[in-house]
Design an enzyme around this catalytic site. Structure first.
Site, PDB file in Angstrom:
ATOM      1  N   SER A  25     -30.421  -7.471   8.727  1.00  0.00           N
ATOM      2  CA  SER A  25     -30.761  -6.790   7.451  1.00  0.00           C
ATOM      3  C   SER A  25     -31.637  -7.521   6.740  1.00  0.00           C
ATOM      4  O   SER A  25     -31.381  -8.672   6.350  1.00  0.00           O
ATOM      5  CB  SER A  25     -29.385  -6.477   6.625  1.00  0.00           C
ATOM      6  OG  SER A  25     -29.537  -5.883   5.218  1.00  0.00           O
ATOM      7  N   THR A  72     -25.120  -0.164   5.987  1.00  0.00           N
ATOM      8  CA  THR A  72     -26.278   0.362   6.934  1.00  0.00           C
ATOM      9  C   THR A  72     -25.590   0.698   7.978  1.00  0.00           C
ATOM     10  O   THR A  72     -24.480   1.157   8.101  1.00  0.00           O
ATOM     11  CB  THR A  72     -27.331  -0.898   7.084  1.00  0.00           C
ATOM     12  OG1 THR A  72     -28.454  -0.457   7.833  1.00  0.00           O
ATOM     13  CG2 THR A  72     -26.754  -1.920   7.639  1.00  0.00           C
ATOM     14  N   LYS A  76     -23.178   4.721   7.136  1.00  0.00           N
ATOM     15  CA  LYS A  76     -23.594   5.646   6.159  1.00  0.00           C
ATOM     16  C   LYS A  76     -22.913   6.712   6.218  1.00  0.00           C
ATOM     17  O   LYS A  76     -22.441   7.450   4.970  1.00  0.00           O
ATOM     18  CB  LYS A  76     -24.976   5.743   6.375  1.00  0.00           C
ATOM     19  CG  LYS A  76     -25.983   4.474   6.163  1.00  0.00           C
ATOM     20  CD  LYS A  76     -27.419   4.908   5.880  1.00  0.00           C
ATOM     21  CE  LYS A  76     -28.195   3.773   5.486  1.00  0.00           C
ATOM     22  NZ  LYS A  76     -29.593   4.352   5.488  1.00  0.00           N
ATOM     23  N   ASP A 113     -31.917   6.650  -0.810  1.00  0.00           N
ATOM     24  CA  ASP A 113     -33.210   6.479   0.022  1.00  0.00           C
ATOM     25  C   ASP A 113     -34.161   7.599  -0.455  1.00  0.00           C
ATOM     26  O   ASP A 113     -35.439   7.357  -0.309  1.00  0.00           O
ATOM     27  CB  ASP A 113     -32.572   7.042   1.494  1.00  0.00           C
ATOM     28  CG  ASP A 113     -32.001   5.855   2.295  1.00  0.00           C
ATOM     29  OD1 ASP A 113     -32.272   4.678   1.931  1.00  0.00           O
ATOM     30  OD2 ASP A 113     -31.058   5.705   3.035  1.00  0.00           O
ATOM     31  N   GLY A 145     -31.624  10.880  10.056  1.00  0.00           N
ATOM     32  CA  GLY A 145     -31.143  10.700   8.653  1.00  0.00           C
ATOM     33  C   GLY A 145     -32.223  10.435   7.634  1.00  0.00           C
ATOM     34  O   GLY A 145     -32.112  10.893   6.529  1.00  0.00           O
ATOM     35  N   ALA A 146     -33.267   9.717   8.100  1.00  0.00           N
ATOM     36  CA  ALA A 146     -34.440   9.424   7.277  1.00  0.00           C
ATOM     37  C   ALA A 146     -35.286  10.864   6.879  1.00  0.00           C
ATOM     38  O   ALA A 146     -35.453  10.860   5.716  1.00  0.00           O
ATOM     39  CB  ALA A 146     -35.356   8.555   7.922  1.00  0.00           C
ATOM     40  N   TYR A 236     -41.767   0.208   9.009  1.00  0.00           N
ATOM     41  CA  TYR A 236     -42.523  -1.051   8.004  1.00  0.00           C
ATOM     42  C   TYR A 236     -42.416  -2.374   8.969  1.00  0.00           C
ATOM     43  O   TYR A 236     -43.074  -3.205   8.600  1.00  0.00           O
ATOM     44  CB  TYR A 236     -41.802  -1.233   7.043  1.00  0.00           C
ATOM     45  CG  TYR A 236     -40.436  -1.482   7.155  1.00  0.00           C
ATOM     46  CD1 TYR A 236     -39.139  -0.743   6.717  1.00  0.00           C
ATOM     47  CD2 TYR A 236     -39.897  -2.970   7.576  1.00  0.00           C
ATOM     48  CE1 TYR A 236     -37.809  -1.063   6.975  1.00  0.00           C
ATOM     49  CE2 TYR A 236     -38.567  -3.266   7.681  1.00  0.00           C
ATOM     50  CZ  TYR A 236     -37.582  -1.948   7.459  1.00  0.00           C
ATOM     51  OH  TYR A 236     -36.113  -2.465   7.612  1.00  0.00           O
TER      52      TYR A 236
HETATM   53  P1  ATR Z   1     -32.802   7.889  11.540  1.00  0.00           P
HETATM   54  O1  ATR Z   1     -31.555   8.247  10.829  1.00  0.00           O
HETATM   55  O2  ATR Z   1     -33.002   6.386  11.128  1.00  0.00           O
HETATM   56  O3  ATR Z   1     -33.868   9.208  10.993  1.00  0.00           O
HETATM   57  P2  ATR Z   1     -32.608   9.118  14.233  1.00  0.00           P
HETATM   58  O4  ATR Z   1     -31.490   9.911  13.451  1.00  0.00           O
HETATM   59  O5  ATR Z   1     -32.081   8.341  15.585  1.00  0.00           O
HETATM   60  O6  ATR Z   1     -32.856   7.771  13.092  1.00  0.00           O
HETATM   61  O7  ATR Z   1     -33.859   9.659  14.228  1.00  0.00           O
HETATM   62  C1  ATR Z   1     -34.737   9.372  14.958  1.00  0.00           C
HETATM   63  C2  ATR Z   1     -36.222  10.210  14.795  1.00  0.00           C
HETATM   64  O8  ATR Z   1     -37.056   9.641  15.859  1.00  0.00           O
HETATM   65  C3  ATR Z   1     -35.555  11.523  15.644  1.00  0.00           C
HETATM   66  O9  ATR Z   1     -36.297  12.713  14.797  1.00  0.00           O
HETATM   67  C4  ATR Z   1     -35.982  11.472  16.809  1.00  0.00           C
HETATM   68  O10 ATR Z   1     -36.437  12.762  17.468  1.00  0.00           O
HETATM   69  P3  ATR Z   1     -35.266  13.554  18.179  1.00  0.00           P
HETATM   70  O11 ATR Z   1     -34.348  14.229  17.247  1.00  0.00           O
HETATM   71  O12 ATR Z   1     -35.807  14.567  19.303  1.00  0.00           O
HETATM   72  O13 ATR Z   1     -34.350  12.725  18.851  1.00  0.00           O
HETATM   73  C5  ATR Z   1     -37.325  10.851  16.872  1.00  0.00           C
HETATM   74  N1  ATR Z   1     -37.821  10.140  17.995  1.00  0.00           N
HETATM   75  C6  ATR Z   1     -36.936   9.145  18.833  1.00  0.00           C
HETATM   76  N2  ATR Z   1     -37.801   8.760  19.920  1.00  0.00           N
HETATM   77  C7  ATR Z   1     -38.751   9.736  20.121  1.00  0.00           C
HETATM   78  C8  ATR Z   1     -39.542   9.956  20.987  1.00  0.00           C
HETATM   79  N3  ATR Z   1     -39.787   9.027  22.050  1.00  0.00           N
HETATM   80  N4  ATR Z   1     -40.519  11.043  20.916  1.00  0.00           N
HETATM   81  C9  ATR Z   1     -40.492  11.766  19.718  1.00  0.00           C
HETATM   82  N5  ATR Z   1     -39.366  11.780  18.828  1.00  0.00           N
HETATM   83  C10 ATR Z   1     -38.705  10.473  18.885  1.00  0.00           C
END
Ligand code: ATR
Length: 291
Positions: A25, A72, A76, A113, A145-146, A236
């Site tokens: 973190s 984190t 969450k 966020d 989540g983001a 980032y």
């Molecule tokens: P966060 O909470 O940080 O947003 P997350 O819930 O794991 O993290 O979301 C990751 C995002 O990256 C999702 O939109 C995921 O798409 P899926 O819903 O289809 O899993 C996307 N993502 C991760 N790897 C990917 C890849 N190889 N190609 C396209 N999208 C991807």
């Protein structure tokens, strides 16, 4: 411990971040910079808490002398069931990233966020935010989540059309159906059609992990994106992702993801330590040194 110390002459004001793992973190570095800049007798530590110990760790916050914590991964969502109050934004996002111990010892959960996302854009491209991207659609890549936090902020800004583009279409549909107010303003695009979602857009936000160090790259044809659109990558590390480099090269305004991390920390710092902190280049450099 009483919550009335000033932090200047009384006991050390304490806060931290709970996660599992938590050593990666950047928050201790971030808050540490502000504590020293504002000469506050305070501390902000990384606190490793296993998921099964979260309830005990939160109920013991006040006894442990903590004024609150950031949360984190993976805490969450679990925290929603463990706090006494949840603010409206956290309720809508369905996740808590900031907890403040009230004067009466109650735990108040919030999610900063969405605030961090929009404040970063206000900081970097104020005219574009003020103009509401000229009323044009916004394209959001991702549905995790983001993306929930980003869409919450965009709805609060009055954006009329949010184009959701996600590899797993069902997750985009679920996001549209479960985030209050989004269903009427969402247009869902298949991942294969992502380049087409950029036509006429005023803002493009990448909330996926693609382009992050150690992840696959984001393959995206920007040809249809208007030249005056803003491109924001919430990744980032690296600071300048391939998406941002590509957008910059064709003349788009670009905003990196570090600012969202920095701005989301402001409300917690103000609540725990009593000063309204500023995001400046010194802070950016201090946090970047930890990457
Ligand atoms: P966060 O909470 O940080 O947003 P997350 O819930 O794991 O993290 O979301 C990751 C995002 O990256 C999702 O939109 C995921 O798409 P899926 O819903 O289809 O899993 C996307 N993502 C991760 N790897 C990917 C890849 N190889 N190609 C396209 N999208 C991807």
């Amino acid at each position: 411990m009483s919550g009335t110390e000033s932090g200047k002459g009384g006991d050390v004001l304490r806060a931290g971040v709970m996660g599992w793992p938590v050593s990666h973190s950047l928050s201790p570095r971030l808050h540490g910079y502000w504590l020293s800049r504002y000469r506050i007798r305070g501390s902000y530590d990384a606190i490793a808490v296993e998921p099964e110990n979260l309830a005990a760790a939160l109920s013991g916050l006040a006894d442990d002398g903590l004024r609150g914590v950031n949360l984190t991964v993976p805490h969450k969502i679990a925290a929603l069931a463990l706090v006494d109050k949840i603010d409206d934004t956290a309720q809508r996002i369905g996740a808590i990233n900031t907890i403040v111990v009230d004067g009466d010892g109650a735990l108040a959960g919030s999610n900063t966020d969405a605030f961090g996302f929009i404040e970063n854009l206000r900081d970097q491209v104020p005219d574009h935010v003020a103009a509401g991207w000229s009323g044009r659609p916004v394209a959001v890549l991702g549905a995790g989540g983001a993306a929930r936090a980003v869409c919450t902020a965009l709805l609060d800004c009055g954006v009329a059309e949010i184009r959701l583009v996600n590899r797993t279409a069902a997750r985009a549909t679920e996001l549209a159906e479960t985030l209050p107010g989004l269903a009427d303003r969402a247009a869902i695009y298949a991942w294969a059609d992502r380049a087409g979602a950029l036509a006429e857009a005023g803002l493009l936000v990448n909330t996926t992990v693609l382009g992050m160090a150690g992840q696959a790259s984001l393959e995206l044809d920007l040809a249809d994106l208007p030249g005056d659109a803003t491109v924001n990558d919430i990744v980032y590390a690296p600071l300048e992702t391939a998406l941002l480099a590509q957008a910059r090269q064709r003349g788009n305004a670009v905003v990196d993801g570090l600012g969202m991390l920095l701005h989301q920390a402001r409300p917690g710092f103000r609540a725990w330590f009593g000063a309204d902190p500023v995001v400046d280049d010194g802070l950016r450099q201090a946090v970047l040194a930890g990457l």
